[in-house]
Design a protein around this motif. Sequence first.
Motif, PDB file in Angstrom:
ATOM      1  N   PHE A 158       3.836 -17.903   6.730  1.00 57.28           N
ATOM      2  CA  PHE A 158       4.393 -16.409   5.844  1.00 57.28           C
ATOM      3  C   PHE A 158       5.886 -17.006   6.080  1.00 57.28           C
ATOM      4  O   PHE A 158       7.003 -17.405   6.590  1.00 57.28           O
ATOM      5  N   GLY A 159       6.524 -16.735   4.682  1.00 62.51           N
ATOM      6  CA  GLY A 159       7.911 -16.996   4.136  1.00 62.51           C
ATOM      7  C   GLY A 159       8.689 -16.042   3.655  1.00 62.51           C
ATOM      8  O   GLY A 159       8.132 -14.777   3.005  1.00 62.51           O
ATOM      9  N   TYR A 160       9.818 -16.001   3.878  1.00 61.17           N
ATOM     10  CA  TYR A 160      10.821 -15.170   3.557  1.00 61.17           C
ATOM     11  C   TYR A 160      12.088 -16.287   2.708  1.00 61.17           C
ATOM     12  O   TYR A 160      12.439 -16.620   3.298  1.00 61.17           O
ATOM     13  N   THR A 161      12.463 -14.943   1.341  1.00 56.75           N
ATOM     14  CA  THR A 161      13.852 -15.808   0.615  1.00 56.75           C
ATOM     15  C   THR A 161      14.734 -14.885  -0.127  1.00 56.75           C
ATOM     16  O   THR A 161      14.170 -13.815  -0.095  1.00 56.75           O
ATOM     17  N   LYS A 162      16.174 -14.848   0.674  1.00 56.29           N
ATOM     18  CA  LYS A 162      17.334 -14.089  -0.122  1.00 56.29           C
ATOM     19  C   LYS A 162      17.992 -14.465  -1.051  1.00 56.29           C
ATOM     20  O   LYS A 162      18.679 -15.838  -0.509  1.00 56.29           O
ATOM     21  N   VAL A 163      18.694 -14.416  -1.883  1.00 53.98           N
ATOM     22  CA  VAL A 163      19.435 -15.515  -2.634  1.00 53.98           C
ATOM     23  C   VAL A 163      20.319 -14.064  -2.838  1.00 53.98           C
ATOM     24  O   VAL A 163      20.020 -13.019  -3.917  1.00 53.98           O
ATOM     25  N   GLU A 164      22.019 -14.088  -2.343  1.00 54.54           N
ATOM     26  CA  GLU A 164      22.195 -13.083  -3.053  1.00 54.54           C
ATOM     27  C   GLU A 164      23.407 -12.959  -4.233  1.00 54.54           C
ATOM     28  O   GLU A 164      23.304 -14.240  -4.230  1.00 54.54           O
ATOM     29  N   ALA A 165      23.791 -12.422  -4.863  1.00 52.96           N
ATOM     30  CA  ALA A 165      24.275 -12.000  -6.444  1.00 52.96           C
ATOM     31  C   ALA A 165      25.380 -13.325  -6.362  1.00 52.96           C
ATOM     32  O   ALA A 165      26.280 -13.124  -5.456  1.00 52.96           O
ATOM     33  N   PRO A 166      25.330 -13.927  -7.968  1.00 60.38           N
ATOM     34  CA  PRO A 166      26.515 -14.879  -7.526  1.00 60.38           C
ATOM     35  C   PRO A 166      27.925 -14.281  -8.204  1.00 60.38           C
ATOM     36  O   PRO A 166      27.516 -12.875  -9.027  1.00 60.38           O
ATOM     37  N   GLY A 167      28.981 -14.848  -8.391  1.00 58.50           N
ATOM     38  CA  GLY A 167      29.953 -14.748  -9.427  1.00 58.50           C
ATOM     39  C   GLY A 167      30.373 -15.351 -10.304  1.00 58.50           C
ATOM     40  O   GLY A 167      28.639 -14.792 -11.370  1.00 58.50           O
ATOM     41  N   GLN A 168      30.719 -15.480 -11.193  1.00 65.09           N
ATOM     42  CA  GLN A 168      31.066 -15.899 -12.310  1.00 65.09           C
ATOM     43  C   GLN A 168      29.721 -18.183 -12.376  1.00 65.09           C
ATOM     44  O   GLN A 168      30.245 -18.346 -11.698  1.00 65.09           O
ATOM     45  N   THR A 169      29.312 -17.595 -13.671  1.00 58.71           N
ATOM     46  CA  THR A 169      28.506 -18.572 -13.769  1.00 58.71           C
ATOM     47  C   THR A 169      28.541 -20.193 -14.764  1.00 58.71           C
ATOM     48  O   THR A 169      28.884 -20.891 -14.760  1.00 58.71           O
ATOM     49  N   GLY A 170      29.967 -19.456 -14.788  1.00 55.74           N
ATOM     50  CA  GLY A 170      30.880 -21.050 -16.194  1.00 55.74           C
ATOM     51  C   GLY A 170      30.323 -20.593 -17.773  1.00 55.74           C
ATOM     52  O   GLY A 170      29.482 -21.611 -18.580  1.00 55.74           O
ATOM     53  N   VAL A 171      28.489 -19.511 -18.368  1.00 51.25           N
ATOM     54  CA  VAL A 171      28.010 -19.740 -18.804  1.00 51.25           C
ATOM     55  C   VAL A 171      29.092 -18.317 -20.464  1.00 51.25           C
ATOM     56  O   VAL A 171      29.400 -17.681 -19.913  1.00 51.25           O
ATOM     57  N   ASP A 172      28.614 -19.030 -21.503  1.00 47.19           N
ATOM     58  CA  ASP A 172      28.739 -18.147 -22.051  1.00 47.19           C
ATOM     59  C   ASP A 172      28.623 -16.610 -22.155  1.00 47.19           C
ATOM     60  O   ASP A 172      27.218 -16.960 -22.378  1.00 47.19           O
ATOM     61  N   PRO A 173      29.435 -15.940 -22.464  1.00 43.34           N
ATOM     62  CA  PRO A 173      28.817 -14.178 -22.315  1.00 43.34           C
ATOM     63  C   PRO A 173      27.778 -14.060 -23.967  1.00 43.34           C
ATOM     64  O   PRO A 173      27.384 -12.586 -23.591  1.00 43.34           O
TER      65      PRO A 173
END
Length: 529
Positions: A158-173
């Motif tokens: 049984f596995g669980y993964t959680k990723v928090e939301a990032p801030g700026q990514t550096g990708v052109d909007p």
Amino acid sequence: MKRLIILAGVATGVAAPAQAQRVQVTPYIEASQVVASDLNGGDVLTYSTVGAGIDATMHSRRVEVQVSYRYEHRFDYQNKLNNDHTHSGLATVRATVAPGFSIEAGGIATRTRSDIRGDVQTSNVGNFSNSAQVFSGYIGPNLATHLGPMFVNGAYRFGYTKVEAPGQTGVDPSQPRLDYYDDSTVHVATASVGVKSGTVLPVGITASGSYTRENAGQLDQRFEGKWGRGDVVLPILRGLALAGGVGYEQIKITQRDALTVGGVPVLDGAGRFRTDPNSPRRIAYDLSGVFWDAGVIWKPSRRTFFEARVGRRYGSMSYTGSLSYQAGPGSGIQIGVYDTVQTFGQQLNGQLGSLPTALASTTDPFGNEFSGCIYGTTGAATGGCMTGIFASATTSAYRGRGVTGVAVMGRGGTKIGIGGGWAKRDFIAPTGGGTAFTTNGTSDTTIYGQLFASTDVGANGSLQGSVIGSYYDSDLPGNDGIYGWGANAAYTHRFGRLGATLSTGIFGFERDGESSASAQALLGLRYGF
């Protein structure tokens, strides 16, 4: 932190019946002063950190445990830090409950890239760009026994993964926006039964099967895969055999649409796509059919193993294999070639499960200890690399193919680790969904390498250094290919329970028309209880 503490508690509870032969538990607190200078003409950033953590190992006849965890809080002087705390840790547990029956568990806390097109954060100093905190863990039992001449194996995870939301990514909007990974739970059950060659028949025969079910938080995604196969191994020379297998599998991946207004996805407070509650369940991947592979197995000694197979799976040719060689007690090499349809959470859980319980201490003051290659302390279990997984926390499923290798060399107080690989992900997603862009049919590629070395300096000192390099490329709109690089060195001197570390490094990334570089220095004090 909570997840790693739970895993440590599981290990302690299982270990109680066994007489521990080697136990070492070291809680600690530390304080550091950090300076980072932007070499592209930017500001000099100075701040302080206060951290607490624990390093623990347990090795007995029945239990092996290694836990390393650290929490850091940052205090800035110029109000420029947009991330004021980090979690970093790794836990691995192997416990034999009864003959032929064991329990395994593992967990990791580190940072992952968010968008494959975005900036490369090769150091966790200063403000993070295109980086998000990730937690992942797994637990489950193993069975390995015999019924007469037959071997019987089974396992559940049984596995669980959680990723928090990032801030700026550096990708052109102006480029298409990608969804942010949230969390997932995955169940994996495997079983096999068979006989080895020369016991009942001249050939070895194995029947095996597997079932995988994953539920992801984003867009109500579901992954269900099951397969069964039969394998035959025919010895032809001493240490050399031909192998082949055929099987049948079914894989189905579905999700709902994103909620949109005028074709633009509606976002929640964390910046993730909202799920349209009225959306039908859309099929991203629906495969059923026969697959096969054949190859050779070479095992000339207990220290050397090689297997290579070629076949047809997932609608095209497929290549897999592995090589392991133990040159000595502390030196060895492992190389793997893989091809599978999976997800970010599944791949991360799977890599965690393959790590050894004895890991080299590669304390990195700049915070990259568990996001790249992780080295074992023995030639029989050299470790593994996370770089290809953490290329980005993608929400889409994908067909992942790649090569990864780790080599370690150890003698006395000197240790050297080398890791690297190549990874390609071909993404799988519904072609509809109301938005103007889908990742279906796109792909990305990651190439990476890493070198680590440490040596004792006198009775109370140690010197460590590392060099890392990576390249990320994708055919997603807005991608130009990006190089990440870095190097650092650290000297630690111990005064009893107190240790002082001085570290310097330089890190950066480059892509078409843009570059970034930063020189960093750290002076820290750690007190172990």
